[in-house]
Structures are given as C-alpha cells and as structure tokens.
Write an enzyme that holds these catalytic residues in place. Structure first.
Site, PDB file in Angstrom:
ATOM      1  CE1 TYR A   1      -3.973   2.162   1.023  1.00 13.02           C
ATOM      2  CE2 TYR A   1      -2.461   3.119   2.605  1.00 13.02           C
ATOM      3  CZ  TYR A   1      -3.666   3.148   1.926  1.00 13.02           C
ATOM      4  OH  TYR A   1      -4.558   4.172   2.163  1.00 13.02           O
TER       5      TYR A   1
ATOM      6  CE  LYS B   1      -3.973   4.739  -1.212  1.00 12.13           C
ATOM      7  NZ  LYS B   1      -5.152   5.207  -1.963  1.00 12.13           N
TER       8      LYS B   1
HETATM    9  N1  LIG Z   1      -9.333   5.494   6.164  1.00 11.62           N
HETATM   10  C1  LIG Z   1      -8.076   5.830   6.257  1.00 11.62           C
HETATM   11  O1  LIG Z   1      -7.523   5.908   7.352  1.00 11.62           O
HETATM   12  C2  LIG Z   1      -7.298   6.194   5.029  1.00 11.62           C
HETATM   13  C3  LIG Z   1      -6.070   6.839   5.204  1.00 11.62           C
HETATM   14  C4  LIG Z   1      -5.359   7.235   4.078  1.00 11.62           C
HETATM   15  C5  LIG Z   1      -5.866   6.997   2.816  1.00 11.62           C
HETATM   16  N2  LIG Z   1      -7.052   6.339   2.674  1.00 11.62           N
HETATM   17  C6  LIG Z   1      -7.548   6.170   1.304  1.00 11.62           C
HETATM   18  O2  LIG Z   1      -8.807   6.795   1.190  1.00 11.62           O
HETATM   19  C7  LIG Z   1      -9.547   6.225   0.106  1.00 11.62           C
HETATM   20  C8  LIG Z   1     -10.962   5.932   0.582  1.00 11.62           C
HETATM   21  O3  LIG Z   1     -10.912   4.897   1.547  1.00 11.62           O
HETATM   22  P1  LIG Z   1     -11.892   4.831   2.784  1.00 11.62           P
HETATM   23  O4  LIG Z   1     -11.073   5.010   3.979  1.00 11.62           O
HETATM   24  O5  LIG Z   1     -13.058   5.714   2.567  1.00 11.62           O
HETATM   25  O6  LIG Z   1     -12.269   3.275   2.717  1.00 11.62           O
HETATM   26  P2  LIG Z   1     -13.653   2.520   2.573  1.00 11.62           P
HETATM   27  O7  LIG Z   1     -13.287   1.080   2.591  1.00 11.62           O
HETATM   28  O8  LIG Z   1     -14.638   3.019   3.559  1.00 11.62           O
HETATM   29  O9  LIG Z   1     -14.171   2.935   1.124  1.00 11.62           O
HETATM   30  C9  LIG Z   1     -13.520   2.503  -0.043  1.00 11.62           C
HETATM   31  C10 LIG Z   1     -14.565   2.305  -1.141  1.00 11.62           C
HETATM   32  O10 LIG Z   1     -13.874   1.916  -2.317  1.00 11.62           O
HETATM   33  C11 LIG Z   1     -14.607   0.873  -2.942  1.00 11.62           C
HETATM   34  N3  LIG Z   1     -13.743   0.065  -3.778  1.00 11.62           N
HETATM   35  C12 LIG Z   1     -12.822  -0.859  -3.391  1.00 11.62           C
HETATM   36  N4  LIG Z   1     -12.270  -1.434  -4.459  1.00 11.62           N
HETATM   37  C13 LIG Z   1     -12.803  -0.844  -5.553  1.00 11.62           C
HETATM   38  C14 LIG Z   1     -12.624  -1.012  -6.943  1.00 11.62           C
HETATM   39  N5  LIG Z   1     -11.779  -1.933  -7.443  1.00 11.62           N
HETATM   40  N6  LIG Z   1     -13.359  -0.235  -7.774  1.00 11.62           N
HETATM   41  C15 LIG Z   1     -14.247   0.663  -7.287  1.00 11.62           C
HETATM   42  N7  LIG Z   1     -14.473   0.852  -5.983  1.00 11.62           N
HETATM   43  C16 LIG Z   1     -13.758   0.109  -5.130  1.00 11.62           C
HETATM   44  C17 LIG Z   1     -15.178   0.078  -1.766  1.00 11.62           C
HETATM   45  O11 LIG Z   1     -16.271  -0.746  -2.163  1.00 11.62           O
HETATM   46  C18 LIG Z   1     -15.574   1.193  -0.820  1.00 11.62           C
HETATM   47  O12 LIG Z   1     -16.879   1.637  -1.064  1.00 11.62           O
HETATM   48  C19 LIG Z   1      -8.747   5.005  -0.335  1.00 11.62           C
HETATM   49  O13 LIG Z   1      -8.000   5.342  -1.503  1.00 11.62           O
HETATM   50  C20 LIG Z   1      -7.819   4.761   0.844  1.00 11.62           C
HETATM   51  O14 LIG Z   1      -6.650   4.092   0.468  1.00 11.62           O
HETATM   52  C21 LIG Z   1      -7.768   5.927   3.748  1.00 11.62           C
END
Ligand SMILES: NC(=O)c1ccc[n+]([C@@H]2O[C@H](COP(=O)([O-])OP(=O)(O)OC[C@H]3O[C@@H](n4cnc5c(N)ncnc54)[C@H](O)[C@@H]3O)[C@@H](O)[C@H]2O)c1
Length: 289
Positions: A163, A167
């Site tokens: 990851y 990123k």
């Molecule tokens: N939550 C955290 O702490 C955090 C921190 C840094 C970055 N992020 C990033 O933020 C973004 C959003 O994540 P989140 O925290 O809201 O997670 P989440 O799991 O709540 O939401 C992610 C969404 O992406 C969808 N998804 C997964 N694979 C997919 C695909 N192949 N095609 C289309 N949709 C897909 C899932 O079904 C889900 O609805 C991501 O890129 C994640 O890496 C999250």
C-alpha cells in the site's frame, strides 16, 4: 444560469467517497457514483437524489472504467471533475512469514497485488480516460482531478508495504504529470493524503487505539477536495497532507538533490525523448530542445 458541474466519485459507497458524494451533491453537483458495491452504491444514489446516479465499476479494470465513463457521459454530456478516491489495502503479505518452513523447491505462490491494481493502476486508467473525455467537454475543454493517496505514501508504515508503494507511486505520478496536463489539456490534478480516518478500510479496534487528535475527520478530507475543486483554484501537482483538522501543502518539502545541477539535469525533460515516447513535444518551458 450555468449548468451545475458534473463529477465522478470513485469508491463512493463508503467512507470518504460517501462523504465526498454527500458534500458535492449538497453543493448542487451532478454526480456519478462509482463503486464495486452495487447494493450500497445504489442506495446512496437514491438517498442523494435525482442529480446522482450509481455506476458499477471496478477501477482496476480499464474496460470497466471506460464503460463507466461512457455511461456518465451519456447521462450528463460532460465531465468536470474526477474524484479518484477508491482504494484498498493489501490482500496478501509480501513478507510470506507463513511459508518460512517451505523447502527451497517449494516456491510460494505469486502475491495478490489487487492493492496495486486498484490504488495505482486504477488511478492511471482513470486519469487517461479523464483526459480523453475532458477533451470533449462542451465550451472549454479540460477539468479537474483530485486523487486520494495517503500519508503512508510519504511516511510509510510497516503494516502495509505494498500500500505504501502504491500510494507513493500515485503521489509521484501526479507530481510528474501535473505540468503537462495543465499546459496541454487544461486539466488540474492534485492529491489528498489522509491520515487515519474512521472508515471501513481500517478495523474499528485500530480506530479505538488512536488518540482523538490523531484521527482525521471526514470533514477535513471534503474540505481539501472542495478547495482543489473550487472555481478559480489553479493549483496543480499539489500534495496535501490532511491529518487531524490540518490541511498542509507539502509540495515545498519535495527533496532537493544533494548533487545540485548535475542531478537536477537527470530529471529535466529533453524534448526529443518526450516526443519519442508521447508523440509530440512537452510544451514545458523548462524542457531542453
Ligand atoms: N481510512 C483511512 O484511514 C485512510 C487513510 C489514508 C488513505 N485512505 C484512502 O482513502 C480512500 C478511501 O478509503 P476509505 O477510507 O473511505 O475506505 P472505505 O473502505 O470506507 O471505502 C472505499 C470504497 O472503495 C470501494 N472500492 C474498493 N475497491 C474498488 C474497486 N476496485 N473499484 C471501485 N471501488 C472500489 C469500496 O467498495 C468502498 O466503497 C482510499 O483510496 C484509501 O486508500 C484511507
């Protein structure tokens, strides 16, 4: 009155994507909500009203994204912004601890690199398709792209080595593509790097183990996106650390070369090579002829 803007939100069914969809719908945007989670995505589109619709899309598939772009274009006739937010963490361990006892001939299976496919390849596919569709926007061609990377792309943590890499690749891709996209395509691309946000991607026990000031509210993420997507905002290639309630432009922390000019030259565009790869000169004022 000018027609409302059209945006694509990927990963819209949960967490930050859902918060972004809810925010921009409330601001009058017309939205295509893309996700692999059909049931929840459709429910959200219904909840947010007739200016939103759901498209089943797996961002790790070019064909799936191309179809989703076509569906979005058919529905709205333009695409002003891509909010490339979908992401997952790794699905297998590159450390292969569980195969430690294997005989030397007993080679472990290939890793499942779905995380790289979704988080990095998904962004590349989305951006390439955005270029194509935004060229056709009626009136002035072009648009805006914001991508959700992560603090882990800058400050890696050992739980998620794949990851971190995916990123970091997203961040570096945006840094490298932004100038050419702005100059040649009127596309402004920027990057949001969240800290720890309470969403479905991380276990609730991990959220509980984090002190409140280290948690990033969903609102900080929507604010960062809203800033980049605001009318008149001309930032491009900006990397925003979004941690706690703070949004910081960390672009100025880009590393400088220890060996100065000789090393800087190694990343300065030489236009004949750019042309060989991309078919026309870069248009960059700093490019060497
Ligand atoms: N939550 C955290 O702490 C955090 C921190 C840094 C970055 N992020 C990033 O933020 C973004 C959003 O994540 P989140 O925290 O809201 O997670 P989440 O799991 O709540 O939401 C992610 C969404 O992406 C969808 N998804 C997964 N694979 C997919 C695909 N192949 N095609 C289309 N949709 C897909 C899932 O079904 C889900 O609805 C991501 O890129 C994640 O890496 C999250």
């Amino acid at each position: 009155m000018a027609e409302s803007k059209v945006g694509i939100v990927t990963g819209a069914a949960s967490g930050m994507g859902k918060a972004l969809a809810t925010h921009f719908a409330s601001q009058g945007w017309r939205l295509a909500l893309w996700d692999v989670n059909v049931k929840v995505g459709e429910e959200l589109a219904k909840e947010l009203g007739p200016n939103t619709f759901f498209v089943q899309c797996d961002v790790s598939s070019y064909e799936s994204q191309a179809n989703a772009y076509l569906a979005t274009w058919t529905k709205f006739g333009r695409i002003d912004a891509l909010l490339a937010n979908a992401g997952i963490v790794e699905r297998s361990s590159i450390f292969i601890f569980k195969y430690r006892g294997n005989k030397v001939e007993d080679v472990p299976p290939a890793p499942n690199l779905a995380c790289t496919d979704v988080d990095y390849k998904g962004v590349l596919y989305g951006v390439q398709l955005a270029i194509h569709f935004m060229r056709h926007n009626p009136g002035k061609p072009g648009g805006k792209i914001v991508v959700t990377a992560s603090n882990a792309g800058i400050h890696p943590h050992s739980s998620y080595p794949e990851y971190n890499g995916a990123k970091a690749a997203v961040i570096q891709f945006i840094r490298g593509a932004a100038d050419v996209l702005r100059i040649k395509e009127n596309i402004y691309i920027n990057c949001v790097c969240p800290g720890i946000v309470h969403t479905n991607i991380i276990p609730p026990e991990m959220v509980a183990a984090v002190s409140p000031e280290s948690l990033t509210p969903l609102d900080t993420i929507t604010q960062a996106y809203a800033g980049c997507l605001a009318d008149g905002d001309t930032r491009s290639g900006v990397i925003l650390e979004c941690s706690g309630k703070q949004i910081s432009d960390i672009e100025h922390e880009r590393l400088t070369f220890k060996n100065g000019v000789p090393s800087t030259r190694s990343v300065t565009v030489w236009d004949p090579l750019f042309k060989q790869i991309h078919g026309e000169p870069s248009g960059l004022p700093t490019a060497l002829p």
